[in-house]
Design a protein around this motif. Structure first.
Motif, short mmCIF file in Angstrom:
data_model
loop_
_atom_site.label_atom_id
_atom_site.label_comp_id
_atom_site.label_asym_id
_atom_site.label_seq_id
_atom_site.Cartn_x
_atom_site.Cartn_y
_atom_site.Cartn_z
N SER A 143 87.00 79.94 34.30
CA SER A 143 87.42 80.20 35.67
C SER A 143 88.52 79.22 36.09
O SER A 143 89.45 79.61 36.81
N ALA A 144 88.42 77.97 35.65
CA ALA A 144 89.45 76.98 36.00
C ALA A 144 90.81 77.41 35.47
O ALA A 144 91.83 77.32 36.17
N ARG A 149 67.37 71.78 41.10
CA ARG A 149 68.54 72.65 41.20
C ARG A 149 69.76 71.75 41.23
O ARG A 149 69.89 70.89 42.10
N LEU A 150 70.65 71.92 40.27
CA LEU A 150 71.85 71.08 40.18
C LEU A 150 73.07 71.95 40.46
O LEU A 150 73.31 72.93 39.76
N ARG A 151 73.82 71.57 41.49
CA ARG A 151 75.07 72.26 41.83
C ARG A 151 76.24 71.44 41.33
O ARG A 151 76.41 70.27 41.71
N LEU A 152 77.02 72.02 40.44
CA LEU A 152 78.23 71.40 39.90
C LEU A 152 79.43 72.03 40.58
O LEU A 152 79.63 73.24 40.48
N LEU A 153 80.22 71.21 41.27
CA LEU A 153 81.37 71.69 42.03
C LEU A 153 82.65 71.10 41.46
O LEU A 153 82.72 69.90 41.16
N LEU A 154 83.65 71.95 41.30
CA LEU A 154 84.94 71.53 40.79
C LEU A 154 86.02 71.90 41.79
O LEU A 154 86.18 73.07 42.15
N ALA A 155 86.78 70.89 42.26
CA ALA A 155 87.88 71.13 43.19
C ALA A 155 89.15 71.48 42.41
O ALA A 155 89.25 71.25 41.19
N ARG A 156 90.13 72.01 43.10
CA ARG A 156 91.36 72.45 42.46
C ARG A 156 92.07 71.30 41.75
O ARG A 156 92.72 71.50 40.71
N ASP A 157 91.94 70.06 42.28
CA ASP A 157 92.60 68.92 41.65
C ASP A 157 91.78 68.29 40.53
O ASP A 157 92.16 67.26 39.97
N GLY A 158 90.63 68.91 40.19
CA GLY A 158 89.80 68.41 39.11
C GLY A 158 88.67 67.49 39.54
O GLY A 158 87.88 67.05 38.71
N GLU A 177 88.60 68.96 33.18
CA GLU A 177 88.42 68.14 31.99
C GLU A 177 87.00 68.34 31.49
O GLU A 177 86.05 67.72 32.00
N PRO A 178 86.80 69.22 30.49
CA PRO A 178 85.44 69.49 30.02
C PRO A 178 84.66 68.25 29.60
O PRO A 178 83.45 68.17 29.83
N ALA A 179 85.35 67.27 29.01
CA ALA A 179 84.65 66.05 28.60
C ALA A 179 84.08 65.31 29.80
O ALA A 179 82.98 64.73 29.73
N VAL A 180 84.83 65.32 30.91
CA VAL A 180 84.34 64.68 32.13
C VAL A 180 83.12 65.43 32.67
O VAL A 180 82.12 64.80 33.07
N LEU A 181 83.18 66.75 32.66
CA LEU A 181 82.05 67.54 33.13
C LEU A 181 80.81 67.28 32.28
O LEU A 181 79.71 67.10 32.81
#
Length: 216
Positions: A38-39, A68-77, A47-51
């Protein structure tokens, strides 16, 4: 002028919701692949390694219990993790309704999990007495629910709507397809009349039985 890509809009984040049980993340690799895909499509830095590192550290910090874990990614990473105890999930069957209007199968927002949830919230608000709402496209084909993928048992087969009908490629759905436990099909609304059983599926709750569903 060419039409602007709607996924290039600002003001939303990519989202993955994972099950964290006793320090283990369910289908984490599949969630990360979907977020990375999606990114790329939506133009987000990723950065998959960071995730992976952030998820690993979070799991290590919660060695016991269900969350429940919510993982959020902003447009700037930028990455944000939100963890909360997993409530409910007692296995009680759900009641579902049928949406009052269809979705558009080629709507790109349907194929990416984001914080833009307004369309799903509107559907659920129209049926406050139900646990969830079943969606369908303009061709009258079932797609998914507001928070899960859909499985119908028909003549002994476990069938889930095909991806081209317009739905999120759920991680648990993908796992079940890969293991041959379910298979894709175009499912007209009338198939709800033939279904011997109905489930909603997602990676947080896995199989959610449905006790009452619309008959198309």
């Amino acid at each position: 002028m060419p039409a602007q890509d709607p996924l290039s809009a600002r003001g939303y984040q990519l989202l993955e919701t994972l099950l964290l049980e006793d320090g283990q993340l369910f289908l984490a690799a599949a969630h990360l692949r979907r977020m990375a895909d999606s990114a790329r499509r939506c133009g987000f830095a990723c950065e998959p390694a960071v995730l992976r590192r952030r998820l690993r550290d979070c799991a290590a910090a919660h060695p016991a219990g269900s969350y429940r874990l919510r993982l959020l990614l902003a447009r700037d990473g930028a990455v944000d993790l939100q963890v909360s105890p997993l409530a409910g999930g007692d296995g009680a069957p759900w009641r579902v309704a049928l949406a009052n209007h269809p979705v558009q199968a080629d709507d790109p927002w349907l194929r990416h999990k984001t914080t833009r949830r307004e369309r799903y919230d509107r559907h659920r608000a129209q049926w406050p007495d139900c646990d969830d709402v079943l969606l369908y496209n303009r061709s009258g084909l079932l797609t998914e629910s507001c928070i899960a993928n859909l499985v119908l048992q028909i003549d002994g087969a476990l069938l889930t709507p095909a991806l081209h009908c317009g739905l999120l490629p759920g991680t648990f759905r993908g796992d079940l397809l890969a293991r041959g436990e379910i298979r894709e099909a175009e499912l007209p609304l009338a198939e709800l009349q033939r279904a011997d059983a109905v489930w909603l599926i997602n990676s947080l709750r896995r199989w959610i039985p449905v006790s009452h569903w619309p008959r198309g």
